[in-house]
Design a protein around this motif. Structure first.
Motif, PDB file in Angstrom:
ATOM      1  N   GLY A 151       6.395  11.928  -0.998  1.00 29.33           N
ATOM      2  CA  GLY A 151       5.744  12.405   0.215  1.00 29.33           C
ATOM      3  C   GLY A 151       6.731  12.835   1.265  1.00 29.33           C
ATOM      4  O   GLY A 151       7.918  13.028   1.002  1.00 29.33           O
ATOM      5  N   GLU A 152       6.229  12.955   2.471  1.00 26.19           N
ATOM      6  CA  GLU A 152       7.086  13.219   3.617  1.00 26.19           C
ATOM      7  C   GLU A 152       7.880  11.947   3.918  1.00 26.19           C
ATOM      8  O   GLU A 152       7.559  10.860   3.434  1.00 26.19           O
ATOM      9  CB  GLU A 152       6.232  13.609   4.830  1.00 26.19           C
ATOM     10  N   GLU A 153       8.900  12.091   4.747  1.00 29.06           N
ATOM     11  CA  GLU A 153       9.751  10.941   5.056  1.00 29.06           C
ATOM     12  C   GLU A 153       8.955   9.779   5.645  1.00 29.06           C
ATOM     13  O   GLU A 153       9.160   8.627   5.261  1.00 29.06           O
ATOM     14  CB  GLU A 153      10.873  11.360   6.009  1.00 29.06           C
ATOM     15  N   ALA A 154       8.029  10.062   6.555  1.00 28.73           N
ATOM     16  CA  ALA A 154       7.243   8.981   7.174  1.00 28.73           C
ATOM     17  C   ALA A 154       6.380   8.264   6.139  1.00 28.73           C
ATOM     18  O   ALA A 154       6.259   7.033   6.168  1.00 28.73           O
ATOM     19  CB  ALA A 154       6.376   9.541   8.296  1.00 28.73           C
ATOM     20  N   GLN A 155       5.791   8.996   5.215  1.00 30.31           N
ATOM     21  CA  GLN A 155       4.982   8.386   4.153  1.00 30.31           C
ATOM     22  C   GLN A 155       5.856   7.512   3.253  1.00 30.31           C
ATOM     23  O   GLN A 155       5.448   6.426   2.834  1.00 30.31           O
ATOM     24  CB  GLN A 155       4.317   9.472   3.302  1.00 30.31           C
ATOM     25  N   THR A 156       7.050   7.999   2.958  1.00 32.75           N
ATOM     26  CA  THR A 156       7.980   7.260   2.097  1.00 32.75           C
ATOM     27  C   THR A 156       8.419   5.973   2.776  1.00 32.75           C
ATOM     28  O   THR A 156       8.434   4.904   2.154  1.00 32.75           O
ATOM     29  CB  THR A 156       9.198   8.136   1.755  1.00 32.75           C
ATOM     30  N   ARG A 157       8.777   6.054   4.054  1.00 34.35           N
ATOM     31  CA  ARG A 157       9.195   4.862   4.799  1.00 34.35           C
ATOM     32  C   ARG A 157       8.057   3.839   4.858  1.00 34.35           C
ATOM     33  O   ARG A 157       8.284   2.639   4.718  1.00 34.35           O
ATOM     34  CB  ARG A 157       9.612   5.232   6.213  1.00 34.35           C
ATOM     35  N   ALA A 158       6.830   4.307   5.049  1.00 32.62           N
ATOM     36  CA  ALA A 158       5.685   3.393   5.114  1.00 32.62           C
ATOM     37  C   ALA A 158       5.485   2.683   3.779  1.00 32.62           C
ATOM     38  O   ALA A 158       5.256   1.466   3.733  1.00 32.62           O
ATOM     39  CB  ALA A 158       4.427   4.151   5.518  1.00 32.62           C
ATOM     40  N   ALA A 159       5.573   3.426   2.683  1.00 29.84           N
ATOM     41  CA  ALA A 159       5.405   2.813   1.359  1.00 29.84           C
ATOM     42  C   ALA A 159       6.526   1.816   1.087  1.00 29.84           C
ATOM     43  O   ALA A 159       6.277   0.695   0.627  1.00 29.84           O
ATOM     44  CB  ALA A 159       5.372   3.889   0.283  1.00 29.84           C
ATOM     45  N   ALA A 160       7.760   2.202   1.373  1.00 25.25           N
ATOM     46  CA  ALA A 160       8.897   1.305   1.141  1.00 25.25           C
ATOM     47  C   ALA A 160       8.772   0.041   1.986  1.00 25.25           C
ATOM     48  O   ALA A 160       9.021  -1.072   1.508  1.00 25.25           O
ATOM     49  CB  ALA A 160      10.207   2.030   1.438  1.00 25.25           C
ATOM     50  N   GLY A 161       8.371   0.201   3.239  1.00 23.38           N
ATOM     51  CA  GLY A 161       8.189  -0.964   4.098  1.00 23.38           C
ATOM     52  C   GLY A 161       7.096  -1.880   3.586  1.00 23.38           C
ATOM     53  O   GLY A 161       7.214  -3.102   3.647  1.00 23.38           O
ATOM     54  N   SER A 162       6.034  -1.305   3.060  1.00 19.29           N
ATOM     55  CA  SER A 162       4.932  -2.090   2.517  1.00 19.29           C
ATOM     56  C   SER A 162       5.377  -2.925   1.317  1.00 19.29           C
ATOM     57  O   SER A 162       4.935  -4.051   1.134  1.00 19.29           O
ATOM     58  CB  SER A 162       3.790  -1.154   2.123  1.00 19.29           C
ATOM     59  N   PHE A 163       6.258  -2.350   0.494  1.00 20.10           N
ATOM     60  CA  PHE A 163       6.790  -3.063  -0.668  1.00 20.10           C
ATOM     61  C   PHE A 163       8.006  -3.924  -0.304  1.00 20.10           C
ATOM     62  O   PHE A 163       8.549  -4.608  -1.160  1.00 20.10           O
ATOM     63  CB  PHE A 163       7.201  -2.075  -1.763  1.00 20.10           C
ATOM     64  N   THR A 191       0.840  -1.191   0.000  1.00 23.80           N
ATOM     65  CA  THR A 191       0.000   0.000   0.000  1.00 23.80           C
ATOM     66  C   THR A 191       0.878   1.245   0.000  1.00 23.80           C
ATOM     67  O   THR A 191       2.062   1.183   0.313  1.00 23.80           O
ATOM     68  CB  THR A 191      -0.916   0.042   1.229  1.00 23.80           C
ATOM     69  N   PHE A 192       0.286   2.354  -0.343  1.00 24.04           N
ATOM     70  CA  PHE A 192       0.965   3.636  -0.270  1.00 24.04           C
ATOM     71  C   PHE A 192      -0.078   4.737  -0.208  1.00 24.04           C
ATOM     72  O   PHE A 192      -1.210   4.557  -0.661  1.00 24.04           O
ATOM     73  CB  PHE A 192       1.906   3.851  -1.469  1.00 24.04           C
ATOM     74  N   ALA A 193       0.301   5.838   0.372  1.00 26.59           N
ATOM     75  CA  ALA A 193      -0.505   7.055   0.387  1.00 26.59           C
ATOM     76  C   ALA A 193       0.501   8.195   0.278  1.00 26.59           C
ATOM     77  O   ALA A 193       1.095   8.614   1.267  1.00 26.59           O
ATOM     78  CB  ALA A 193      -1.328   7.161   1.660  1.00 26.59           C
ATOM     79  N   LEU A 194       0.708   8.651  -0.960  1.00 29.07           N
ATOM     80  CA  LEU A 194       1.747   9.636  -1.260  1.00 29.07           C
ATOM     81  C   LEU A 194       1.203  10.709  -2.186  1.00 29.07           C
ATOM     82  O   LEU A 194       0.422  10.406  -3.086  1.00 29.07           O
ATOM     83  CB  LEU A 194       2.935   8.954  -1.939  1.00 29.07           C
ATOM     84  N   PRO A 195       1.642  11.948  -2.009  1.00 23.22           N
ATOM     85  CA  PRO A 195       1.186  13.000  -2.919  1.00 23.22           C
ATOM     86  C   PRO A 195       1.918  12.965  -4.256  1.00 23.22           C
ATOM     87  O   PRO A 195       3.088  12.579  -4.335  1.00 23.22           O
ATOM     88  CB  PRO A 195       1.495  14.294  -2.158  1.00 23.22           C
ATOM     89  N   ASP A 196       1.204  13.383  -5.294  1.00 21.92           N
ATOM     90  CA  ASP A 196       1.848  13.553  -6.595  1.00 21.92           C
ATOM     91  C   ASP A 196       2.508  14.936  -6.627  1.00 21.92           C
ATOM     92  O   ASP A 196       2.532  15.643  -5.606  1.00 21.92           O
ATOM     93  CB  ASP A 196       0.850  13.352  -7.738  1.00 21.92           C
ATOM     94  N   ALA A 197       3.031  15.330  -7.760  1.00 21.93           N
ATOM     95  CA  ALA A 197       3.773  16.593  -7.862  1.00 21.93           C
ATOM     96  C   ALA A 197       2.906  17.806  -7.573  1.00 21.93           C
ATOM     97  O   ALA A 197       3.422  18.855  -7.190  1.00 21.93           O
ATOM     98  CB  ALA A 197       4.403  16.711  -9.247  1.00 21.93           C
ATOM     99  N   GLU A 198       1.592  17.673  -7.741  1.00 21.55           N
ATOM    100  CA  GLU A 198       0.693  18.798  -7.481  1.00 21.55           C
ATOM    101  C   GLU A 198       0.132  18.780  -6.061  1.00 21.55           C
ATOM    102  O   GLU A 198      -0.687  19.615  -5.702  1.00 21.55           O
ATOM    103  CB  GLU A 198      -0.444  18.792  -8.503  1.00 21.55           C
ATOM    104  N   GLY A 199       0.552  17.795  -5.255  1.00 23.35           N
ATOM    105  CA  GLY A 199       0.116  17.721  -3.864  1.00 23.35           C
ATOM    106  C   GLY A 199      -1.116  16.874  -3.635  1.00 23.35           C
ATOM    107  O   GLY A 199      -1.572  16.731  -2.497  1.00 23.35           O
ATOM    108  N   ARG A 200      -1.677  16.276  -4.677  1.00 19.61           N
ATOM    109  CA  ARG A 200      -2.866  15.426  -4.541  1.00 19.61           C
ATOM    110  C   ARG A 200      -2.453  14.065  -3.986  1.00 19.61           C
ATOM    111  O   ARG A 200      -1.576  13.405  -4.537  1.00 19.61           O
ATOM    112  CB  ARG A 200      -3.530  15.262  -5.897  1.00 19.61           C
TER     113      ARG A 200
END
Length: 195
Positions: free
Chosen positions: A129-141, A41-50
């Motif tokens: 995303g922010e560092e915490a969002q990035t770590r969560a996505a990387a950990g999920s994968f 899973t991931f929850a990360l913003p795109d370049a426009e912040g969405r």
């Protein structure tokens, strides 16, 4: 050997060590056991912040790569291969969403990320995303990455990371990983059989 030659050999040696570290990290990426359900899973913003999530792409295959825009070789090569896959899919390309997830969000957030991914293929969506969002996505994968000091790199550091390309099914399940350097034709043939 002149002073300049020694410096050049030193730079070449350092580059080789960084590349060897990237390959080692790529090989340490852990694929899930076949009998274990695995749904990254991931929850990360795109370049426009969405904010973009895995659920948003339900019904599509995802080709996911973790990297960074200042990467000198591994990331551009992989994104070129992703572009070749997308072009090779022809009319089936709308069934696949390629994602580039930045492991260097400090430098990669913003519109420059969209320009970077579009330079390879217009369908590649960059997320940072922010560092915490990035770590969560990387950990999920189940991928590894870390910052490494390097005085010759932009801002004095580079990023070592798992360099595989990940294929996620339309239901969100992890299907497989393509090791770094897998030819685009092999990725394309595998994907076509699944569509």
């Amino acid at each position: 050997m002149t002073g300049v030659q020694k410096i050049l050999w030193g730079v070449a040696g350092a580059a080789l060590l960084v590349f060897a570290g990237l390959v080692l990290m790529a090989n340490r990426a852990t694929a899930p056991p076949a009998d274990t359900p695995f749904r990254p899973t991931f929850a990360l913003p795109d370049a426009e912040g969405r904010l973009r999530t895995a659920e948003e792409f339900s019904g599509k295959h995802l080709l996911v790569f973790f990297g960074f825009t200042n990467c000198p070789d591994v990331c551009p090569r992989t994104l070129i291969e992703v572009a070749q896959v997308m072009d090779g899919l022809g009319g089936q390309a709308d069934l696949v969403q390629p994602l580039f997830i930045s492991i260097d969000p400090t430098r990669d957030r913003g519109l420059e990320l969209a320009e970077y991914t579009a330079a390879f293929h217009p369908s590649i969506l960059g997320l940072a995303g922010e560092e915490a969002q990035t770590r969560a996505a990387a950990g999920s994968f189940r991928i590894l990455y870390e910052r490494e000091n390097n005085s010759g790199a932009p801002d004095g550091y580079t990023m070592a990371h798992s360099a595989s390309l990940y294929l996620i099914g339309p239901d969100g399940d992890w299907l497989r990983q393509f090791s770094y350097g897998t030819p685009a034709s092999e990725n394309l043939n595998d994907l076509k059989q699944r569509l």
